[in-house]
Enzyme design. Structure first.
Site, PDB file in Angstrom:
ATOM      1  N   GLY A   1      76.310 112.663 -25.895  1.00  0.00           N
ATOM      2  CA  GLY A   1      75.457 112.598 -24.643  1.00  0.00           C
ATOM      3  C   GLY A   1      74.806 111.150 -23.289  1.00  0.00           C
ATOM      4  O   GLY A   1      73.827 111.280 -23.312  1.00  0.00           O
ATOM      5  N   GLY A   2      75.694 110.784 -24.166  1.00  0.00           N
ATOM      6  CA  GLY A   2      75.313 108.869 -23.396  1.00  0.00           C
ATOM      7  C   GLY A   2      75.114 108.979 -22.038  1.00  0.00           C
ATOM      8  O   GLY A   2      73.859 108.147 -22.217  1.00  0.00           O
ATOM      9  N   THR A   3      75.694 110.106 -20.941  1.00  0.00           N
ATOM     10  CA  THR A   3      75.304 109.994 -19.757  1.00  0.00           C
ATOM     11  C   THR A   3      74.395 110.407 -19.550  1.00  0.00           C
ATOM     12  O   THR A   3      73.566 110.798 -18.069  1.00  0.00           O
ATOM     13  CB  THR A   3      76.959 110.662 -18.900  1.00  0.00           C
ATOM     14  OG1 THR A   3      76.557 112.188 -19.361  1.00  0.00           O
ATOM     15  CG2 THR A   3      78.016 110.372 -19.289  1.00  0.00           C
ATOM     16  N   GLY A   4      73.416 111.222 -20.081  1.00  0.00           N
ATOM     17  CA  GLY A   4      71.924 111.556 -19.675  1.00  0.00           C
ATOM     18  C   GLY A   4      71.149 111.101 -19.848  1.00  0.00           C
ATOM     19  O   GLY A   4      71.260 109.948 -19.982  1.00  0.00           O
ATOM     20  N   TYR A   5      69.985 111.719 -19.668  1.00  0.00           N
ATOM     21  CA  TYR A   5      68.379 111.104 -19.094  1.00  0.00           C
ATOM     22  C   TYR A   5      67.810 110.255 -19.262  1.00  0.00           C
ATOM     23  O   TYR A   5      67.887 108.864 -19.950  1.00  0.00           O
ATOM     24  CB  TYR A   5      67.351 111.931 -18.812  1.00  0.00           C
ATOM     25  CG  TYR A   5      65.896 111.176 -18.359  1.00  0.00           C
ATOM     26  CD1 TYR A   5      66.539 110.871 -17.255  1.00  0.00           C
ATOM     27  CD2 TYR A   5      64.923 111.469 -18.895  1.00  0.00           C
ATOM     28  CE1 TYR A   5      65.063 109.612 -16.601  1.00  0.00           C
ATOM     29  CE2 TYR A   5      63.504 110.361 -19.059  1.00  0.00           C
ATOM     30  CZ  TYR A   5      63.814 110.025 -17.902  1.00  0.00           C
ATOM     31  OH  TYR A   5      62.591 109.532 -17.695  1.00  0.00           O
TER      32      TYR A   5
ATOM     33  N   LYS B   1      65.412 122.181 -33.125  1.00  0.00           N
ATOM     34  CA  LYS B   1      65.474 121.115 -33.434  1.00  0.00           C
ATOM     35  C   LYS B   1      65.512 121.152 -35.226  1.00  0.00           C
ATOM     36  O   LYS B   1      65.555 120.772 -35.625  1.00  0.00           O
ATOM     37  CB  LYS B   1      64.650 120.456 -32.997  1.00  0.00           C
ATOM     38  CG  LYS B   1      65.215 120.015 -31.632  1.00  0.00           C
ATOM     39  CD  LYS B   1      63.675 119.042 -31.174  1.00  0.00           C
ATOM     40  CE  LYS B   1      64.305 119.012 -29.807  1.00  0.00           C
ATOM     41  NZ  LYS B   1      64.356 118.224 -28.958  1.00  0.00           N
TER      42      LYS B   1
HETATM   43  P1  NDP Z   1      70.136 115.765 -20.269  1.00  0.00           P
HETATM   44  O1  NDP Z   1      69.908 117.008 -19.720  1.00  0.00           O
HETATM   45  O2  NDP Z   1      69.499 114.538 -19.276  1.00  0.00           O
HETATM   46  O3  NDP Z   1      71.387 116.303 -21.197  1.00  0.00           O
HETATM   47  C1  NDP Z   1      72.334 114.919 -21.992  1.00  0.00           C
HETATM   48  C2  NDP Z   1      73.578 114.975 -21.843  1.00  0.00           C
HETATM   49  O4  NDP Z   1      74.126 116.577 -22.888  1.00  0.00           O
HETATM   50  C3  NDP Z   1      73.738 115.531 -21.043  1.00  0.00           C
HETATM   51  O5  NDP Z   1      74.325 114.366 -19.933  1.00  0.00           O
HETATM   52  C4  NDP Z   1      75.521 116.057 -21.561  1.00  0.00           C
HETATM   53  O6  NDP Z   1      76.319 115.157 -22.215  1.00  0.00           O
HETATM   54  C5  NDP Z   1      74.923 116.636 -22.993  1.00  0.00           C
HETATM   55  N1  NDP Z   1      75.458 118.095 -22.953  1.00  0.00           N
HETATM   56  C6  NDP Z   1      74.878 118.842 -21.561  1.00  0.00           C
HETATM   57  N2  NDP Z   1      75.265 120.352 -21.296  1.00  0.00           N
HETATM   58  C7  NDP Z   1      76.708 120.131 -21.857  1.00  0.00           C
HETATM   59  C8  NDP Z   1      77.084 121.140 -22.594  1.00  0.00           C
HETATM   60  N3  NDP Z   1      77.096 122.184 -22.471  1.00  0.00           N
HETATM   61  N4  NDP Z   1      78.173 120.643 -23.395  1.00  0.00           N
HETATM   62  C9  NDP Z   1      78.212 119.614 -23.847  1.00  0.00           C
HETATM   63  N5  NDP Z   1      76.977 118.648 -23.749  1.00  0.00           N
HETATM   64  C10 NDP Z   1      76.708 118.618 -22.955  1.00  0.00           C
HETATM   65  O7  NDP Z   1      68.704 115.364 -21.375  1.00  0.00           O
HETATM   66  P2  NDP Z   1      67.600 114.729 -22.187  1.00  0.00           P
HETATM   67  O8  NDP Z   1      67.554 113.282 -21.788  1.00  0.00           O
HETATM   68  O9  NDP Z   1      66.966 115.047 -21.267  1.00  0.00           O
HETATM   69  O10 NDP Z   1      66.886 115.535 -23.534  1.00  0.00           O
HETATM   70  C11 NDP Z   1      67.959 115.034 -24.442  1.00  0.00           C
HETATM   71  C12 NDP Z   1      66.347 114.739 -26.075  1.00  0.00           C
HETATM   72  O11 NDP Z   1      65.600 114.645 -25.200  1.00  0.00           O
HETATM   73  C13 NDP Z   1      66.417 116.366 -25.494  1.00  0.00           C
HETATM   74  O12 NDP Z   1      66.402 116.453 -27.531  1.00  0.00           O
HETATM   75  C14 NDP Z   1      65.111 116.821 -25.143  1.00  0.00           C
HETATM   76  O13 NDP Z   1      64.519 118.245 -26.130  1.00  0.00           O
HETATM   77  C15 NDP Z   1      64.714 115.675 -25.339  1.00  0.00           C
HETATM   78  N6  NDP Z   1      63.249 115.518 -24.287  1.00  0.00           N
HETATM   79  C16 NDP Z   1      62.294 115.201 -24.912  1.00  0.00           C
HETATM   80  C17 NDP Z   1      61.571 114.140 -23.970  1.00  0.00           C
HETATM   81  C18 NDP Z   1      59.787 113.897 -24.101  1.00  0.00           C
HETATM   82  O14 NDP Z   1      59.023 113.611 -23.201  1.00  0.00           O
HETATM   83  N7  NDP Z   1      59.803 114.000 -25.559  1.00  0.00           N
HETATM   84  C19 NDP Z   1      61.889 114.681 -22.310  1.00  0.00           C
HETATM   85  C20 NDP Z   1      63.083 115.373 -21.778  1.00  0.00           C
HETATM   86  C21 NDP Z   1      63.580 115.648 -23.027  1.00  0.00           C
HETATM   87  P3  NDP Z   1      77.820 114.045 -21.574  1.00  0.00           P
HETATM   88  O15 NDP Z   1      77.840 115.397 -20.290  1.00  0.00           O
HETATM   89  O16 NDP Z   1      76.787 112.809 -21.157  1.00  0.00           O
HETATM   90  O17 NDP Z   1      78.831 114.404 -22.378  1.00  0.00           O
END
Ligand code: NDP
Length: 312
Positions: free
Chosen positions: A10-14, A138
């Site tokens: 999930g390295g491209t995520g937020y 989780k």
């Molecule tokens: P994102 O929505 O940015 O997604 C992260 C990554 O998940 C994507 O970049 C992609 O990785 C992977 N992903 C998405 N869909 C799929 C799929 N169908 N199959 C495989 N991989 C997939 O995530 P966040 O950064 O928002 O969330 C990460 C964590 O942080 C979560 O556990 C969330 O609950 C938590 N969080 C906490 C917050 C807080 O305020 N404490 C706020 C928001 C989130 P890639 O394409 O790179 O492989």
């Protein structure tokens, strides 16, 4: 001591992007899962290529291909999952069960950090429906990790600053109000706000630290433990202006949740637990937990006041 090799899923995520940045910045050999399912998502590819330029290794692998996950985790010592987990974007927490299976088979990973990074799910058995799905899923992943005997660290990062500081905690906002703000009740419940870059930094410090092994790392930078009211006051002092305030009672907040779709109900449920119940600060960290700013006092974490200045 040699730096551990880190795979970020999930390295491209937020938050994943910040974790990759921190891993590269601290010279850990850094691997990132590159999923074929990204297809023509040119932005994701560009992010991956920019990490590659900085020295990261891109590893092809898919959640639909068990063997590819096993091969990916075999390359490293530490696996950090930052897979998506907010419903209004994407919620894929249970996919991590496949990652756990792969790590169990590979047998070489000496630390796994699952995608958590928010409210501690172990404390949320009482949480409201339907928002509790985040915590329940989780916990399903935690159970699988522990049953597989995988060494781990759970990270409770509290409120990401971008969502909560940016919007002065108002649901549906990510930029601060300039005239009127709605308070959760009297706005006095304390929460904890953490800059996402600092979350990455603390996570990478924790991965090789014996003090965080099989523990929950709570990120509670002391100066960022603030109520919504205190947050608004900091913004007011930067703006040089007092905002008009309204108050939403607990009951009115709960009533308002009935009229919205399920995705919004899930998000609002989390706001309820944080800002009416006080779930981030209504407990002392016990023996199963450690606190990041105490373990790593050398991190000069971003104060909320400095974070807010970017919105001026
Ligand atoms: P994102 O929505 O940015 O997604 C992260 C990554 O998940 C994507 O970049 C992609 O990785 C992977 N992903 C998405 N869909 C799929 C799929 N169908 N199959 C495989 N991989 C997939 O995530 P966040 O950064 O928002 O969330 C990460 C964590 O942080 C979560 O556990 C969330 O609950 C938590 N969080 C906490 C917050 C807080 O305020 N404490 C706020 C928001 C989130 P890639 O394409 O790179 O492989």
């Amino acid at each position: 001591m040699e730096k551990s090799r880190v795979l970020v899923v999930g390295g491209t995520g937020y938050i994943g992007r910040r974790i990759v940045n921190a891993s590269l910045a601290s010279d850990h050999p850094t691997y990132i899962l590159q999923r074929p399912e990204i297809g023509l998502d040119i932005d994701k590819l560009q992010i991956l290529l920019s990490f590659k330029k900085q020295g990261a290794h891109l590893v092809e692998g898919s959640f639909s291909d068990h063997k590819s996950l096993v091969e990916a985790v075999k390359l490293v010592d530490v696996v950090i999952s930052a897979i998506s987990g907010v419903h209004f974007r994407s919620h894929q927490i249970l996919l991590q069960l496949k990652l756990v299976k792969a790590m169990k088979e590979a047998g070489n990973v000496n630390r796994f950090l699952p995608s958590e990074f928010g409210i501690d799910p172990a404390r949320m058995a009482h949480a409201l429906e339907p928002g509790r799905v985040t915590f329940d899923d989780k916990m399903v992943v935690r159970k699988a990790i522990e049953e597989a005997g995988i060494l781990h660290t759970y990270v409770s990062a509290n409120c990401f600053a971008g969502y909560f500081v940016g919007g002065l905690c108002e649901p549906g906002r990510i930029t601060p109000a300039r005239n009127k703000v709605c308070m959760f009740g009297d706005g006095a419940i304390k929460a904890v706000f953490v800059d996402e870059e600092d979350i990455g930094t603390y996570i990478i410090k924790a991965i090789d630290d014996p003090r965080t092994l099989n523990k929950t790392l709570y990120i509670r930078p002391p100066e960022n433990i603030l109520s919504q009211r205190e947050l608004v006051e900091i913004w007011e002092s930067l703006l040089g202006k007092v905002l008009q305030k309204s108050q939403l009672s607990e009951q009115d907040f709960l009533d308002s949740m009935r009229d919205v779709d399920i995705v919004q109900q899930i998000g609002l449920g989390h706001y309820y637990q944080v800002f009416y119940e006080g779930c981030l600060t209504n407990f002392e960290i016990g023996g199963q937990g450690v606190e990041a700013s105490q373990l790593y006092p050398e991190v000069n974490y971003t104060r909320v006041r400095d974070y807010l200045k970017q919105y001026l």
